[in-house]
Design a protein around this motif. Structure first.
Motif, PDB file in Angstrom:
ATOM      1  N   TYR A 223      28.255  44.802  27.396  1.00  0.00           N
ATOM      2  CA  TYR A 223      29.463  44.827  26.661  1.00  0.00           C
ATOM      3  C   TYR A 223      29.414  43.688  25.653  1.00  0.00           C
ATOM      4  O   TYR A 223      28.634  42.625  25.959  1.00  0.00           O
ATOM      5  N   ARG A 224      29.897  43.713  24.465  1.00  0.00           N
ATOM      6  CA  ARG A 224      30.016  42.646  23.463  1.00  0.00           C
ATOM      7  C   ARG A 224      31.288  42.901  23.072  1.00  0.00           C
ATOM      8  O   ARG A 224      31.669  43.697  22.337  1.00  0.00           O
ATOM      9  N   VAL A 225      32.454  41.954  23.289  1.00  0.00           N
ATOM     10  CA  VAL A 225      33.596  42.260  22.898  1.00  0.00           C
ATOM     11  C   VAL A 225      34.295  41.068  21.975  1.00  0.00           C
ATOM     12  O   VAL A 225      34.067  39.851  22.423  1.00  0.00           O
ATOM     13  N   ARG A 241      24.450  42.922  15.484  1.00  0.00           N
ATOM     14  CA  ARG A 241      24.921  43.122  16.468  1.00  0.00           C
ATOM     15  C   ARG A 241      26.504  43.753  16.305  1.00  0.00           C
ATOM     16  O   ARG A 241      26.994  43.814  15.237  1.00  0.00           O
ATOM     17  N   GLU A 242      26.983  44.650  17.145  1.00  0.00           N
ATOM     18  CA  GLU A 242      28.225  45.426  17.129  1.00  0.00           C
ATOM     19  C   GLU A 242      29.227  44.744  18.218  1.00  0.00           C
ATOM     20  O   GLU A 242      28.747  44.729  18.994  1.00  0.00           O
ATOM     21  N   TRP A 243      30.496  44.620  17.653  1.00  0.00           N
ATOM     22  CA  TRP A 243      31.403  44.121  18.814  1.00  0.00           C
ATOM     23  C   TRP A 243      32.537  44.959  18.818  1.00  0.00           C
ATOM     24  O   TRP A 243      33.137  45.418  17.572  1.00  0.00           O
ATOM     25  N   THR A 244      32.878  45.393  20.084  1.00  0.00           N
ATOM     26  CA  THR A 244      34.213  45.995  20.122  1.00  0.00           C
ATOM     27  C   THR A 244      35.458  45.184  20.211  1.00  0.00           C
ATOM     28  O   THR A 244      35.324  44.167  20.556  1.00  0.00           O
ATOM     29  N   THR A 245      36.641  46.123  20.186  1.00  0.00           N
ATOM     30  CA  THR A 245      37.761  45.428  20.563  1.00  0.00           C
ATOM     31  C   THR A 245      37.878  45.442  22.024  1.00  0.00           C
ATOM     32  O   THR A 245      37.183  46.019  22.887  1.00  0.00           O
ATOM     33  N   ASP A 246      39.024  44.689  22.614  1.00  0.00           N
ATOM     34  CA  ASP A 246      39.065  44.406  24.241  1.00  0.00           C
ATOM     35  C   ASP A 246      40.416  45.131  24.565  1.00  0.00           C
ATOM     36  O   ASP A 246      40.651  45.079  25.739  1.00  0.00           O
ATOM     37  N   GLU A 247      40.794  46.147  23.765  1.00  0.00           N
ATOM     38  CA  GLU A 247      42.112  46.988  24.349  1.00  0.00           C
ATOM     39  C   GLU A 247      41.613  47.838  25.470  1.00  0.00           C
ATOM     40  O   GLU A 247      42.505  47.740  26.297  1.00  0.00           O
ATOM     41  N   PRO A 395      46.554  29.162  27.400  1.00  0.00           N
ATOM     42  CA  PRO A 395      45.069  29.502  27.533  1.00  0.00           C
ATOM     43  C   PRO A 395      44.630  30.770  26.508  1.00  0.00           C
ATOM     44  O   PRO A 395      45.484  31.630  26.266  1.00  0.00           O
ATOM     45  N   ILE A 396      43.448  30.699  25.915  1.00  0.00           N
ATOM     46  CA  ILE A 396      42.989  31.626  24.912  1.00  0.00           C
ATOM     47  C   ILE A 396      41.731  32.178  25.459  1.00  0.00           C
ATOM     48  O   ILE A 396      40.788  31.353  26.234  1.00  0.00           O
ATOM     49  N   LEU A 397      41.124  33.220  24.791  1.00  0.00           N
ATOM     50  CA  LEU A 397      39.616  33.469  24.903  1.00  0.00           C
ATOM     51  C   LEU A 397      39.131  34.167  23.423  1.00  0.00           C
ATOM     52  O   LEU A 397      40.276  35.231  23.218  1.00  0.00           O
ATOM     53  N   ASN A 398      37.999  33.913  23.131  1.00  0.00           N
ATOM     54  CA  ASN A 398      37.733  34.532  21.807  1.00  0.00           C
ATOM     55  C   ASN A 398      36.640  35.724  21.829  1.00  0.00           C
ATOM     56  O   ASN A 398      36.510  36.666  21.140  1.00  0.00           O
ATOM     57  N   GLY A 399      35.853  35.593  22.639  1.00  0.00           N
ATOM     58  CA  GLY A 399      34.929  36.488  22.934  1.00  0.00           C
ATOM     59  C   GLY A 399      34.179  36.591  24.317  1.00  0.00           C
ATOM     60  O   GLY A 399      34.142  35.684  24.874  1.00  0.00           O
ATOM     61  N   ILE A 400      33.722  37.970  24.570  1.00  0.00           N
ATOM     62  CA  ILE A 400      32.894  38.240  25.969  1.00  0.00           C
ATOM     63  C   ILE A 400      31.590  39.012  25.571  1.00  0.00           C
ATOM     64  O   ILE A 400      31.685  40.071  24.919  1.00  0.00           O
TER      65      ILE A 400
END
Length: 857
Positions: A223-225, A241-247, A395-400
């Motif tokens: 995964y790349r989110v 690279r390709e990044w997807t959304t986290d929905e 708290p936050i998070l930007n990417g996984i």
């Protein structure tokens, strides 16, 4: 609605900034191969151009496909993709009906993305949806038993994209496609792109509390989110690279909101760069709302589907404080499943008060949950700032990013580039040959001159034999197998004469029956091997290369020729001749003959059609070897144990092999196992002795640790090595693999860990896992663990190992027995281990047996 419009406006601004900054600082890969497979024209995808795979003008990419076809989808076949131009890439494919490969010349060794694109369609008599194949490089299996599906949950078609991050240390990367079980293989596009050295470079904390350096570990992107932000296409990332959304992966009852930042990001030295993630990832985030945060039971939660088989995963968290208005207001807690990744993280402390600076934190999950799920939680246990009693930032998070630490128990298959592809280097090669020929000619003249000078002062043969022989002296005066001519007395027999004073020699009983081993002229062997043609090489080792050859009478043999660079010499050569001429057993490779003309040292063995056990487990350099089933592996291990038992008991003193390993267990046409390579073997202790003291020899990973520590060699050292082979046969992975996570590097330690927990089934080679009966695996694990006991005296004798493996085979038999059946007296007698002949006489004397009593026979 106004808030939504504001968010979209901010995201558009972030996208513009990202594109502008990327043009200024874009990474330029040293290797950048984009191949449109099966296409006759180049294909443009965004700003990238995929080159047709039949365009060989560059000479850097070679397609080696003896049986392949270029196919094109019908106009009504459509594929959805993240890029409007992407479907064009999936309208053609290269189909393989035999093992085939693409080879890429690597100009810069290091980390590379290898991306494979698949979109199955039916066209020109091929149904790509029925494909079943494996893909491997020279070092790792990328996919095994891959059967792509072209239907998504909503019934639409979508391409399949697999991305791997490999450390390439060769001048050529070969990506091989192998059809399985009569099916076909195919690929629509291949990418091989180098990446910066520091993309994966830092030691990483693992869930077991260790530090792991994953710098050279193969990785597969799961995964790349872009958390809380938009999807990112390949053109929006410096490393494509390709990044997807986290929905789709966001779960739980916590209320969150998306955040976007329209200011400038503050990249700090030593921290994340645009090559780690694009600006749009760090400039967007998902934030826990205040109401959910004040409820201590609420956390942001993402759940990811992964392999059901427990595997290790490298997880990268991207963080950038784009929400705080002052330093030290943001505290973040991150958890993976039940493990704490970071607690009370203050980003501004890391950045010395700086806000909005990109940062990432890596974590290795040593083993995923058998449920096939990975859960990630982000929250904060801090609510109030004790210095001014103000409420802290939520708290936050930007990417996984989640990357499987890719390894395979399957065997690699390599289809090397065709020889014709190397013609462009002809001038260089010819120049090198000419220069080398000149050097060799001068050296040859010098050697001839020195030899002629030396011949004038050579000692007599009798005096020369008294001196220590050099490794390359002919053995004709010291060792011979003389076959009588037909018509002479004893026609057809042979006589074996040895110099028993030679160090390391194994004495052969004087009453030993004649053996059919002969001394062959070098000219005969040169003809049989087509002047030692490299195309006939079937193996290589410390002694030299092994060639397949056909003798004048049509007999197929394996010819092992000593190499001048070999560290082994006359002693090992003599040991094999003496040993194999005096021993014959159906589970030992038979010696056919030898040659010692001039400086040559050559051994001839019976030809073993199916190569080594190792090659059937995970490659070993033999392309196309079929995997063995569980029953076949059991029989091979039992056969090797029987051969070793014969070595330990057939002579007045036991013969200790000292180099038992899977590559020295060969399989004949009927897959019967035979022990080979006796160059390191030596005589064991006398009956009244416990050991022999000798220098340590053997192969790394297989050598008995007690032998290494004490220099005391016993038959139990062979038992230990066989125990290692038993684990290899079960797990089908190398004995030592430094590319794996630290707990898995050493096969013995790893397997004994799972055996001790009673969960050995978790590491069984997946190709045979369904075949292994639990009761057979339990006894097999106990047998292997016994062989690997730290102290030799705690290990079973080889006859007990043979008995145990026979017992395992009975337990494995579909019509076999359960543990409760062992109470049968007849079965116990049937499976009673053979008695060592050297121990039998002493047992009989102690029991006071009469010669005619049945129990002594």
């Amino acid at each position: 609605m106004a808030a939504t419009a504001k968010l979209h406006l901010a995201l558009s601004f972030v996208g513009i900034i990202s594109i502008l900054s990327r043009f200024c600082t874009a990474y330029t890969p040293a290797d950048n191969y984009l191949i449109s497979c099966g296409s006759s024209v180049n294909t443009r995808v965004g700003r990238r151009v995929f080159v047709a795979d039949d365009d060989s003008t560059s000479g850097s990419v070679t397609l080696t496909a003896p049986k392949s076809a270029a196919v094109k989808a019908s106009p009504d076949t459509a594929a959805s993709g993240s890029d409007e131009a992407a479907p064009a890439l999936y309208q053609t494919a290269r189909v393989f009906t035999a093992p085939s490969s693409y080879s890429f010349r690597i100009s810069r060794r290091g980390r590379h993305f290898v991306r494979l694109h698949f979109f199955p369609f039916a066209c020109q008599g091929y149904d790509l949806a029925s494909a079943n194949f494996k893909v491997s490089t020279q070092d790792v299996v990328l996919m095994d038993g891959f059967a792509p599906e072209n239907k998504t949950t909503d019934g639409t078609t979508s391409p399949v994209r697999r991305e791997f991050l490999l450390y390439v240390k060769r001048e050529t990367l070969v990506v091989t496609f192998v059809p399985l079980a009569g099916a076909l293989a195919f690929v629509n596009a291949v990418e091989v792109v180098s990446v910066p050295d520091d993309l994966i470079a830092r030691p990483v904390q693992t869930s077991s509390g260790q530090l792991l350096d994953p710098a050279m570990t193969p990785l597969q992107t799961a995964y790349r989110v872009n958390v809380g932000g938009p999807a990112v296409a390949a053109d929006g990332d410096t490393l494509t690279r390709e990044w997807t959304t986290d929905e789709r992966v966001l779960v739980g009852s916590a209320v969150t909101r998306e955040e976007a930042y329209n200011g400038s990001l503050n990249y700090l030295p030593g921290e994340a760069t645009r090559d780690d993630a694009p600006d749009v990832v760090y400039a967007t985030a998902r934030e826990l709302t205040l109401s959910s945060w004040l409820d201590s039971s609420k956390q942001m939660t993402w759940q990811f589907d992964v392999d059901s088989q427990p595997s290790s995963y490298l997880i990268r968290f991207h963080l950038c404080d784009i929400v705080s208005r002052a330093p030290h207001l943001l505290r973040v807690d991150v958890y993976v499943d039940s493990y704490t990744v970071v607690k009370d993280l203050d980003l501004s402390t890391i950045g010395n008060g700086t806000l909005a600076f990109p940062y990432y934190r890596d974590f290795v999950l040593d083993s995923s949950n058998p449920s096939g799920k990975i859960a990630i939680y982000v929250g904060s246990s801090s609510v109030m700032n004790m210095s001014n009693s103000s409420i802290l930032q939520a708290p936050i998070l930007n990417g996984i990013e989640i990357m499987k630490m890719h390894f395979s128990s399957g065997s690699v298959v390599v289809v090397e580039p065709a020889a014709g592809s190397k013609t462009r280097h002809l001038a260089i090669v010819l120049g090198s040959i000419c220069g080398a020929f000149a050097v060799v000619s001068v050296a040859a003249v010098l050697v001839i001159f020195l030899r002629k000078k030396e011949e004038k002062v050579l000692p007599t043969p009798s005096s020369s034999r008294s001196q220590s022989p050099t490794p390359w002296m002919p053995l004709l005066d010291r060792l011979s197998l003389r076959s009588r001519r037909p018509g002479a007395s004893g026609a057809g027999s042979s006589k074996f004469a040895v110099d028993r004073d030679m160090p390391g020699a194994i004495p052969i009983a004087a009453s030993q029956v004649p053996v059919p081993s002969y001394r062959f002229p070098f000219a005969v062997l040169r003809d049989a091997t087509n002047d030692f043609d490299e195309g006939l090489v079937i193996g290589a080792g410390g002694f030299g290369k092994v060639y397949r050859a056909t003798l004048p009478d049509g007999t197929s043999v394996a010819v092992k020729r000593a190499s001048p660079e070999s560290r082994q010499g006359a002693r090992e050569f003599r040991t094999e001749i003496e040993l194999l001429s005096g021993l014959r057993h159906r589970h030992l490779v038979s010696l056919v003959g030898y040659c010692d003309e001039g400086d040559e040292m050559i051994l001839l063995y019976e030809y073993m059609e199916h190569g080594s056990l190792r090659s059937h487990l995970y490659g070993g350099g033999a392309a196309g070897r079929a995997a063995l089933g569980w029953a076949q592996r059991l029989e091979a291990c039992a056969g090797a144990a029987r051969g070793l038992l014969y070595l330990h008991t057939a002579m007045p003193k036991p013969v200790i092999h000292r180099d038992v390993k899977s590559s020295n267990i060969l399989l004949d046409g009927g897959l019967a196992a035979k022990v080979a390579d006796f160059g390191l073997s030596r005589a064991g202790p006398e009956l009244e002795e416990t050991h022999v003291s000798t220098a340590v020899k053997g192969s790394f990973g297989y050598v008995d640790p007690e032998y290494v520590r004490t220099r005391k060699l016993t038959t139990k050292s062979d038992v230990y090595s066989l125990g290692v082979v038993l684990l290899e046969a079960l797990c089908a992975r190398p004995v030592v693999d430094p590319r794996l996570p630290k707990p898995m590097v050493n096969l013995v330690e790893w397997a004994l860990h799972w055996q001790g927990r009673g969960e050995l089934d978790k590491i069984v080679d997946r190709r045979i896992a369904a075949e292994v009966r639990p009761q057979a695996l339990r006894k097999y694990g106990e047998t292997a663990a016994g062989c690997l006991a730290a102290r030799g005296e705690d290990r079973p004798a080889m006859e007990d190992v043979v008995w145990s493996l026979q017992f395992v085979m009975r337990l494995q038999d579909d019509n076999g027995l359960e543990f409760s059946d062992v109470n049968s007296l007849s079965l116990v007698r049937e499976l009673t281990p053979p008695l060592d002949s050297r121990r039998a006489s002493s047992h009989q004397n102690e029991a006071g047996c009469e010669e005619g009593e049945e129990r002594c026979h």
